[in-house]
Scaffold this motif. Structure first.
Motif, short mmCIF file in Angstrom:
data_model
loop_
_atom_site.label_atom_id
_atom_site.label_comp_id
_atom_site.label_asym_id
_atom_site.label_seq_id
_atom_site.Cartn_x
_atom_site.Cartn_y
_atom_site.Cartn_z
N LEU A 1 -2.55 11.23 7.23
CA LEU A 1 -1.73 12.08 6.31
C LEU A 1 -2.11 11.72 4.95
O LEU A 1 -2.39 12.08 4.05
CB LEU A 1 -0.37 12.31 6.70
CG LEU A 1 0.31 13.40 5.59
CD1 LEU A 1 -0.16 14.80 5.89
CD2 LEU A 1 1.76 13.43 6.06
N THR A 2 -1.66 10.25 4.69
CA THR A 2 -1.72 9.73 3.18
C THR A 2 -3.08 9.91 2.72
O THR A 2 -3.40 10.26 1.55
CB THR A 2 -1.28 8.45 3.40
OG1 THR A 2 0.31 8.23 3.89
CG2 THR A 2 -1.26 7.70 2.04
N PHE B 1 7.05 -1.26 11.71
CA PHE B 1 6.80 -2.19 10.68
C PHE B 1 5.25 -1.98 9.95
O PHE B 1 5.17 -2.17 8.85
CB PHE B 1 6.61 -3.60 11.64
CG PHE B 1 7.61 -4.33 11.55
CD1 PHE B 1 8.15 -5.55 10.64
CD2 PHE B 1 8.86 -4.20 12.62
CE1 PHE B 1 9.19 -5.99 10.79
CE2 PHE B 1 10.01 -4.85 12.71
CZ PHE B 1 10.10 -5.88 11.76
N GLY B 2 4.66 -1.39 10.88
CA GLY B 2 3.27 -0.71 9.87
C GLY B 2 3.45 -0.01 9.04
O GLY B 2 2.64 0.00 8.09
N LEU B 3 4.30 1.07 9.04
CA LEU B 3 4.66 1.94 8.15
C LEU B 3 4.89 1.36 6.81
O LEU B 3 4.57 1.55 5.94
CB LEU B 3 5.71 2.99 8.44
CG LEU B 3 5.40 3.96 9.74
CD1 LEU B 3 6.68 4.96 10.11
CD2 LEU B 3 4.28 5.06 8.95
N GLY B 4 5.87 0.41 6.97
CA GLY B 4 6.01 -0.42 5.71
C GLY B 4 4.93 -1.03 5.08
O GLY B 4 4.97 -0.96 3.99
N GLY B 5 3.94 -1.49 5.94
CA GLY B 5 2.88 -2.17 5.03
C GLY B 5 2.05 -1.03 4.52
O GLY B 5 1.64 -1.27 3.37
N ILE B 6 1.86 0.23 5.17
CA ILE B 6 0.99 1.15 4.56
C ILE B 6 1.87 1.63 3.27
O ILE B 6 0.97 1.65 2.23
CB ILE B 6 1.02 2.44 5.60
CG1 ILE B 6 0.08 2.00 6.67
CG2 ILE B 6 0.05 3.54 4.77
CD1 ILE B 6 0.13 3.07 7.69
N GLY C 1 -5.36 11.78 -2.92
CA GLY C 1 -6.29 11.83 -3.98
C GLY C 1 -5.91 13.10 -4.61
O GLY C 1 -5.98 13.20 -6.09
N GLY C 2 -5.42 14.33 -4.07
CA GLY C 2 -5.06 15.54 -5.03
C GLY C 2 -3.77 15.03 -5.54
O GLY C 2 -3.57 15.59 -6.87
#
Length: 261
Positions: free
Chosen positions: A122-123, A161-166, A128-129
């Motif tokens: 999603l990110t 934990f991964g979401l925090g990294g992204i 970009g927009g």
């Protein structure tokens, strides 16, 4: 209505926390794309209610968050119907609990795909927009389990934990483009899904309803209160305000003091 003219996309928004996000955004005038599964008539009723609240448009996508092509199609549908997203909330999530040596591989793959990879997809599709417009808000529903771990939740803990990294990475990449990227990390949230778990836990542990709520579900929360979906949605609304422009790359606790311990 400070979000009039803005477009928001919220994954996992046909019930619970995601629906609370959608309602809060619509109440401030945003166009909203809903996503998720459930009863078609109930979803349509909620979609119509969003339009009534916002005076804008609401559309629905049943995109499967395990399928990158479906996520791409959802974002394209949003752009076509509502405009490119100004606000993107990655909220879709599932849970499975088991010791790691017994954890089904297919459950790991499903949980990482829905909880973590869908947020990444999603990110990459919306940022970009947002950069082109010079304004954007990306929010991930993380969890207290993005900061502390619990046993038997290896996949869930890893995904959160991964979401925090992204969030931290993309916040740095977009820091000069008017785009903020943050996590909201609640403790246990009072949703229909949690409520439905109580009878099974009562039976499995030989407990009363109050014992399950206080001694199991709320054991880690010093306030001894559930976080409410509307409280999380209100927090997200603040992050969408211009006054929150300097909050980015943050993992924001809303957990009744759980991670303060």
């Amino acid at each position: 209505m400070f979000l009039t003219g803005k477009t928001a996309i919220v994954t996992g928004s046909t019930s619970g926390i995601g629906l609370a996000y959608a309602k809060a955004l619509a109440a401030e005038g945003a166009n909203v794309m809903m996503n998720g599964f459930g009863d078609a008539d109930e979803i349509e009723a909620e979609r119509v209610a969003l339009e009534t609240a916002s005076g804008a448009k609401a559309v629905y996508s049943d995109a499967d968050m395990t399928d990158p092509a479906a996520i791409e199609a959802m974002v394209a549908h949003c752009a076509e119907e509502l405009g490119t997203p100004d606000i993107a909330i990655a909220n879709a999530g599932v849970q499975h609990v088991a010791p790691i040596e017994e954890f089904p591989v297919e459950k790991w793959d499903q949980l990482i795909a829905i909880n973590l990879s869908s947020a990444w997809h999603l990110t990459r599709l919306v940022v970009g927009g947002m950069k082109e417009k010079g304004w954007g808000r990306i929010i991930y529903t993380a969890s207290a389990h993005s900061m502390v771990a619990s046993p038997f939740k290896s996949a869930y803990n890893a995904s959160k934990f991964g979401l925090g990294g992204i969030a931290k990475t993309v916040a740095l990449e977009a820091a000069q483009d008017g785009v903020t990227v943050n996590c909201i990390s609640p403790g246990y949230v009072w949703t229909p899904l949690v409520e439905k778990q109580i009878p099974d836990t009562m039976a499995a542990r030989g407990m009363t309803r109050d014992e399950v709520i206080n001694d199991v579900l709320l054991a880690a929360l010093p306030t001894k209160k559930f976080v409410m979906p509307e409280e999380i949605a209100s927090f997200a609304l603040y992050l969408c305000r211009d006054e929150a422009a300097q909050i980015t790359g943050a993992n924001l606790s809303m957990d009744g003091g759980w991670t303060a311990q």
